[in-house]
Write a protein that holds these residues in place. Structure first.
Motif, PDB file in Angstrom:
ATOM      1  N   ILE A  33       0.827  -1.208   0.000  1.00  0.00           N
ATOM      2  CA  ILE A  33       0.000   0.000   0.000  1.00  0.00           C
ATOM      3  C   ILE A  33       0.862   1.259   0.000  1.00  0.00           C
ATOM      4  N   GLN A  34       1.891   1.267   0.841  1.00  0.00           N
ATOM      5  CA  GLN A  34       2.732   2.466   0.920  1.00  0.00           C
ATOM      6  C   GLN A  34       3.499   2.703  -0.375  1.00  0.00           C
ATOM      7  N   ARG A  35       4.085   1.620  -0.926  1.00  0.00           N
ATOM      8  CA  ARG A  35       4.885   1.788  -2.143  1.00  0.00           C
ATOM      9  C   ARG A  35       4.017   2.187  -3.332  1.00  0.00           C
ATOM     10  N   LEU A  36       2.821   1.625  -3.422  1.00  0.00           N
ATOM     11  CA  LEU A  36       1.926   1.974  -4.532  1.00  0.00           C
ATOM     12  C   LEU A  36       1.558   3.454  -4.481  1.00  0.00           C
ATOM     13  N   LYS A  37       1.358   3.962  -3.274  1.00  0.00           N
ATOM     14  CA  LYS A  37       1.065   5.387  -3.119  1.00  0.00           C
ATOM     15  C   LYS A  37       2.270   6.230  -3.533  1.00  0.00           C
ATOM     16  N   GLU A  38       3.476   5.803  -3.147  1.00  0.00           N
ATOM     17  CA  GLU A  38       4.689   6.522  -3.521  1.00  0.00           C
ATOM     18  C   GLU A  38       4.874   6.567  -5.038  1.00  0.00           C
ATOM     19  N   LEU A  39       4.384   5.529  -5.721  1.00  0.00           N
ATOM     20  CA  LEU A  39       4.517   5.442  -7.170  1.00  0.00           C
ATOM     21  C   LEU A  39       3.436   6.239  -7.906  1.00  0.00           C
ATOM     22  N   GLY A  40       2.546   6.872  -7.137  1.00  0.00           N
ATOM     23  CA  GLY A  40       1.549   7.745  -7.746  1.00  0.00           C
ATOM     24  C   GLY A  40       0.182   7.143  -7.944  1.00  0.00           C
ATOM     25  N   VAL A  41      -0.082   5.999  -7.313  1.00  0.00           N
ATOM     26  CA  VAL A  41      -1.397   5.367  -7.426  1.00  0.00           C
ATOM     27  C   VAL A  41      -2.210   5.680  -6.181  1.00  0.00           C
ATOM     28  N   ASP A  42      -3.243   6.491  -6.341  1.00  0.00           N
ATOM     29  CA  ASP A  42      -4.133   6.836  -5.232  1.00  0.00           C
ATOM     30  C   ASP A  42      -5.297   5.850  -5.257  1.00  0.00           C
ATOM     31  N   ALA A  43      -5.092   4.702  -4.653  1.00  0.00           N
ATOM     32  CA  ALA A  43      -6.040   3.589  -4.791  1.00  0.00           C
ATOM     33  C   ALA A  43      -7.075   3.564  -3.667  1.00  0.00           C
ATOM     34  N   ASP A  44      -8.252   3.074  -4.010  1.00  0.00           N
ATOM     35  CA  ASP A  44      -9.262   2.721  -3.025  1.00  0.00           C
ATOM     36  C   ASP A  44      -9.205   1.206  -2.850  1.00  0.00           C
ATOM     37  N   TYR A  45      -9.098   0.752  -1.607  1.00  0.00           N
ATOM     38  CA  TYR A  45      -8.933  -0.670  -1.339  1.00  0.00           C
ATOM     39  C   TYR A  45     -10.198  -1.265  -0.724  1.00  0.00           C
ATOM     40  N   GLU A  46     -10.543  -2.450  -1.192  1.00  0.00           N
ATOM     41  CA  GLU A  46     -11.530  -3.282  -0.511  1.00  0.00           C
ATOM     42  C   GLU A  46     -10.786  -4.534  -0.081  1.00  0.00           C
ATOM     43  N   VAL A  47     -10.798  -4.832   1.208  1.00  0.00           N
ATOM     44  CA  VAL A  47     -10.013  -5.942   1.743  1.00  0.00           C
ATOM     45  C   VAL A  47     -10.941  -7.070   2.183  1.00  0.00           C
ATOM     46  N   PHE A  48     -10.635  -8.275   1.720  1.00  0.00           N
ATOM     47  CA  PHE A  48     -11.350  -9.473   2.173  1.00  0.00           C
ATOM     48  C   PHE A  48     -10.337 -10.452   2.735  1.00  0.00           C
ATOM     49  N   ASP A  49     -10.571 -10.917   3.963  1.00  0.00           N
ATOM     50  CA  ASP A  49      -9.687 -11.898   4.586  1.00  0.00           C
ATOM     51  C   ASP A  49     -10.334 -13.279   4.527  1.00  0.00           C
ATOM     52  N   ALA A  50      -9.649 -14.218   3.888  1.00  0.00           N
ATOM     53  CA  ALA A  50     -10.189 -15.574   3.758  1.00  0.00           C
ATOM     54  C   ALA A  50     -10.144 -16.346   5.068  1.00  0.00           C
ATOM     55  N   ALA A  51      -9.385 -15.858   6.049  1.00  0.00           N
ATOM     56  CA  ALA A  51      -9.268 -16.520   7.356  1.00  0.00           C
ATOM     57  C   ALA A  51      -8.866 -17.982   7.202  1.00  0.00           C
ATOM     58  N   ARG A  52      -7.949 -18.231   6.251  1.00  0.00           N
ATOM     59  CA  ARG A  52      -7.411 -19.570   6.000  1.00  0.00           C
ATOM     60  C   ARG A  52      -8.501 -20.594   5.671  1.00  0.00           C
TER      61      ARG A  52
END
Length: 289
Positions: free
Chosen positions: A15-34
């Motif tokens: 997330i941090q590196r993508l922002k540094e590279l100029g991508v202002d992303a909106d994230y949707e996170v899903f955790d599969a919980a194994r």
């Protein structure tokens, strides 16, 4: 962003590196919980919503394989923390991944790990600890066995399914085998990391152990060659930026690998067996943990 066991430093680095590279992303996170069934259900139920995404990021072998198999619309896909993407069928090759997916490979190859370990600690008898339910671990075992037998090493295969009801009986059954080995190789197995404290129950303090993943160091492994999860997240972000900003296809982006020369040697100084290592023999940077 699809995680397998919650967000790790790999995701934060991404997330941090993508922002540094100029991508202002909106994230949707899903955790599969194994839980592979939980993940498959999520993908089926949300297929139309997933079509609106510009990119899917996945952590780990199981999550990546599941998404690859249930992504018929070929949404660009970047994986992270996968030990052997070609061996488990995620990619056709490291140079030309195809299947609409590329990413950052986590581990050095088993043969390189063995070569680097022998510089520090020559051995004859190796025990390989793995969870037979994890494709990634089984693929790694096959390679390790072939490499070690070609070198004239005696190989012991130690199967352990920590989520099974018989896990404690399995651990007790392994006790004498692990003590008889010169070296214990811990494969890249998410179930070992998810069950905190498990490896410390199994690994004798006076037997050298090597982890395929640097994450196993905090669980009691003696040494690991590789890099931090955060750096792998940054590497995956570099690939994602080329897709999102430059319009490149994942098929045309080689998988990011760590070379033997680039790898850092991490040593668990709290492990008694660390004193047996001849660290003067390594050419890799050394980090004492």
């Amino acid at each position: 962003m699809i995680t397998w066991r919650g967000q790790t430093q790999a995701e934060f680095g991404f997330i941090q590196r993508l922002k540094e590279l100029g991508v202002d992303a909106d994230y949707e996170v899903f955790d599969a919980a194994r839980d592979q069934n939980r993940l498959a259900g999520f993908l089926r139920e949300n297929r139309d919503r997933l079509k609106t995404k510009d990119l899917i990021y996945t952590f780990g072998t199981t999550a990546t394989k599941t998404v690859k198999n249930l992504n018929p619309d070929q949404i660009p896909h970047v994986f992270n923390i996968v030990a052997n993407p070609v061996g488990v069928g995620i990619a056709a090759s490291h140079v030309s991944p195809v299947h609409g997916v590329t990413g950052a490979k986590m581990a050095l190859s088993p043969e390189v790990n063995i070569q680097l370990l022998e510089q520090l600690y020559p051995f004859n008898r190796i025990a390989i600890l793995f969870d037979p339910r994890e494709d990634n671990a089984v693929s790694e075992v096959d390679k390790l066995t072939a490499v070690c037998e070609a070198l004239g090493k005696e190989v012991l295969l130690l199967r352990l399914s920590p989520d099974a009801k018989t896990s404690q009986l399995q651990i007790e059954a392994l006790e004498q085998q692990v003590k008889s080995a010169d070296v214990i190789y811990v494969t890249a197995t998410s179930s070992f990391i998810a069950n905190s404290g498990l490896l410390k129950q199994i690994l004798p303090p006076d037997v050298v152990s090597i982890g395929s993943s640097t994450a196993s160091l905090s669980e009691g492994v003696t040494v690991a060659f590789g890099t931090e999860y955060w750096e792998r997240g940054e590497a995956a972000a570099e690939l994602a930026a080329k897709i999102l900003l430059d319009g490149m296809s994942p098929n045309d982006l080689p998988i990011n690998e760590i070379s033997a020369e680039e790898a850092t040697l991490y040593v668990n100084t709290s492990h008694k067996a660390a004193s047996k290592l001849n660290l003067d023999k390594t050419r890799n940077p050394v980090v004492m943990k």
